[in-house]
Design an enzyme around this catalytic site. Sequence first.
Site, PDB file in Angstrom:
ATOM      1  N   HIS A 118     -67.536  19.233 -20.290  1.00 22.57           N
ATOM      2  CA  HIS A 118     -68.464  19.335 -21.422  1.00 22.57           C
ATOM      3  C   HIS A 118     -68.938  17.973 -21.925  1.00 22.57           C
ATOM      4  O   HIS A 118     -69.433  17.868 -23.043  1.00 22.57           O
ATOM      5  CB  HIS A 118     -67.820  20.131 -22.570  1.00 22.57           C
ATOM      6  N   ASN A 211     -49.872  27.712 -24.883  1.00 23.57           N
ATOM      7  CA  ASN A 211     -50.647  28.015 -26.090  1.00 23.57           C
ATOM      8  C   ASN A 211     -49.671  28.584 -27.117  1.00 23.57           C
ATOM      9  O   ASN A 211     -48.748  29.305 -26.727  1.00 23.57           O
ATOM     10  CB  ASN A 211     -51.729  29.059 -25.731  1.00 23.57           C
ATOM     11  N   PRO A 212     -49.853  28.292 -28.404  1.00 23.01           N
ATOM     12  CA  PRO A 212     -48.937  28.879 -29.396  1.00 23.01           C
ATOM     13  C   PRO A 212     -49.049  30.393 -29.472  1.00 23.01           C
ATOM     14  O   PRO A 212     -48.150  31.057 -29.966  1.00 23.01           O
ATOM     15  CB  PRO A 212     -49.374  28.262 -30.724  1.00 23.01           C
TER      16      PRO A 212
HETATM   17  P1  NAD Z   1     -60.918  26.774 -28.830  1.00 19.64           P
HETATM   18  O1  NAD Z   1     -61.087  26.127 -30.178  1.00 19.64           O
HETATM   19  O2  NAD Z   1     -61.725  27.972 -28.517  1.00 19.64           O
HETATM   20  O3  NAD Z   1     -59.382  27.203 -28.609  1.00 19.64           O
HETATM   21  C1  NAD Z   1     -58.326  26.337 -28.882  1.00 19.64           C
HETATM   22  C2  NAD Z   1     -57.055  26.982 -28.350  1.00 19.64           C
HETATM   23  O4  NAD Z   1     -56.007  26.064 -28.537  1.00 19.64           O
HETATM   24  C3  NAD Z   1     -56.654  28.285 -29.049  1.00 19.64           C
HETATM   25  O5  NAD Z   1     -56.325  29.252 -28.073  1.00 19.64           O
HETATM   26  C4  NAD Z   1     -55.423  27.881 -29.860  1.00 19.64           C
HETATM   27  O6  NAD Z   1     -54.491  28.953 -29.971  1.00 19.64           O
HETATM   28  C5  NAD Z   1     -54.866  26.760 -29.010  1.00 19.64           C
HETATM   29  N1  NAD Z   1     -54.066  25.771 -29.714  1.00 19.64           N
HETATM   30  C6  NAD Z   1     -54.104  25.381 -31.006  1.00 19.64           C
HETATM   31  N2  NAD Z   1     -53.188  24.425 -31.238  1.00 19.64           N
HETATM   32  C7  NAD Z   1     -52.562  24.190 -30.058  1.00 19.64           C
HETATM   33  C8  NAD Z   1     -51.520  23.296 -29.659  1.00 19.64           C
HETATM   34  N3  NAD Z   1     -50.945  22.456 -30.516  1.00 19.64           N
HETATM   35  N4  NAD Z   1     -51.116  23.333 -28.348  1.00 19.64           N
HETATM   36  C9  NAD Z   1     -51.678  24.193 -27.457  1.00 19.64           C
HETATM   37  N5  NAD Z   1     -52.658  25.054 -27.803  1.00 19.64           N
HETATM   38  C10 NAD Z   1     -53.102  25.053 -29.082  1.00 19.64           C
HETATM   39  O7  NAD Z   1     -61.121  25.610 -27.787  1.00 19.64           O
HETATM   40  P2  NAD Z   1     -61.653  25.610 -26.292  1.00 19.64           P
HETATM   41  O8  NAD Z   1     -61.016  26.725 -25.534  1.00 19.64           O
HETATM   42  O9  NAD Z   1     -61.472  24.224 -25.822  1.00 19.64           O
HETATM   43  O10 NAD Z   1     -63.216  25.953 -26.373  1.00 19.64           O
HETATM   44  C11 NAD Z   1     -64.068  25.553 -27.403  1.00 19.64           C
HETATM   45  C12 NAD Z   1     -65.077  24.444 -27.102  1.00 19.64           C
HETATM   46  O11 NAD Z   1     -64.935  23.490 -28.152  1.00 19.64           O
HETATM   47  C13 NAD Z   1     -64.890  23.657 -25.862  1.00 19.64           C
HETATM   48  O12 NAD Z   1     -66.052  23.782 -25.154  1.00 19.64           O
HETATM   49  C14 NAD Z   1     -64.754  22.181 -26.285  1.00 19.64           C
HETATM   50  O13 NAD Z   1     -65.702  21.392 -25.617  1.00 19.64           O
HETATM   51  C15 NAD Z   1     -65.117  22.152 -27.727  1.00 19.64           C
HETATM   52  N6  NAD Z   1     -64.256  21.296 -28.609  1.00 19.64           N
HETATM   53  C16 NAD Z   1     -63.683  20.148 -28.163  1.00 19.64           C
HETATM   54  C17 NAD Z   1     -62.859  19.397 -29.000  1.00 19.64           C
HETATM   55  C18 NAD Z   1     -62.250  18.119 -28.497  1.00 19.64           C
HETATM   56  O14 NAD Z   1     -62.835  17.457 -27.656  1.00 19.64           O
HETATM   57  N7  NAD Z   1     -61.047  17.763 -28.951  1.00 19.64           N
HETATM   58  C19 NAD Z   1     -62.584  19.818 -30.295  1.00 19.64           C
HETATM   59  C20 NAD Z   1     -63.211  20.979 -30.731  1.00 19.64           C
HETATM   60  C21 NAD Z   1     -64.025  21.726 -29.867  1.00 19.64           C
END
Ligand code: NAD
Length: 244
Positions: A118, A211-212
């Site tokens: 992404h 995943n939690p």
């Molecule tokens: P999502 O927000 O849809 O899902 C996040 C997942 O992480 C959930 O299933 C949640 O239960 C889990 N989670 C939360 N805390 C956790 C932990 N400590 N350890 C393990 N798992 C944990 O995110 P996604 O699936 O990546 O999809 C959403 C889109 O958002 C992606 O396309 C991404 O590009 C974008 N995004 C990226 C960032 C980043 O770069 N850090 C941040 C926000 C969103």
Amino acid sequence: MFPDSVLAPLRAARRVAVLTGAGISAESGIPTFRDALTGLWARFRPEDLATPEAFARDPALVWRWYRERRQRLRTVEPNPGHRALVALEGRVPELTLITQNVDGLHARAGSRGVVELHGNITRVRCFAEDTPVEEWPDTEAVPACPRCGGPLRPDVVWFGEMLPPAALERARAAAGGCDVFLSVGTSNLVEPAASLPWLASARGAPVLIVNPTADGQRAGPGIHPLLGKAGVVLPALLREAWPE
Ligand code: NAD
């Protein structure tokens, strides 16, 4: 304690594919997408900010959102989850790390050759010409393209846009050819990344899901939910698979 059905294939694996999502960066203090819109941004949905239409309508608004996220990035560090994946790279003959994250924390932790599906919010490209721009001022106002004068946009994949074909190709090849697939911190809702674990599983590779919560994740033979936070589960998995 992880079962042998998880540890044995991991120890024996020649090729491992890892897919990460926003959850792996949550413990670094970067909110997941659904949690990201707080404070001033609470009245928006990601779909209102992360689309080409939103940028065309109000480039200043979208630029400000990404600029705030970039500024936040400068104050955070990779966490034990990111670092455990660097260690895993040293344990298996071939590891492909595929991420949906745009924060660059895997590379900062020391992972090599990360496949960024992404994009990355620390890079920009010209909105009109769709070409990368290397030198740009991270000003409050949207900077202009040095060639055409049009607005610069973050080098990320927005809703409704195509993924970079080369990155997607590498990700699919790694998923289809791996012995173990590890899915970390992703809700597995956003296609086409969401299909990657099932490419591996269809070829008989075990899929480990860190995943939690198991909510919304697939279940079935060969799918192993490892419930907990990435920063806890991944280091523990490494320690048990390869005790010192
Ligand atoms: P999502 O927000 O849809 O899902 C996040 C997942 O992480 C959930 O299933 C949640 O239960 C889990 N989670 C939360 N805390 C956790 C932990 N400590 N350890 C393990 N798992 C944990 O995110 P996604 O699936 O990546 O999809 C959403 C889109 O958002 C992606 O396309 C991404 O590009 C974008 N995004 C990226 C960032 C980043 O770069 N850090 C941040 C926000 C969103």
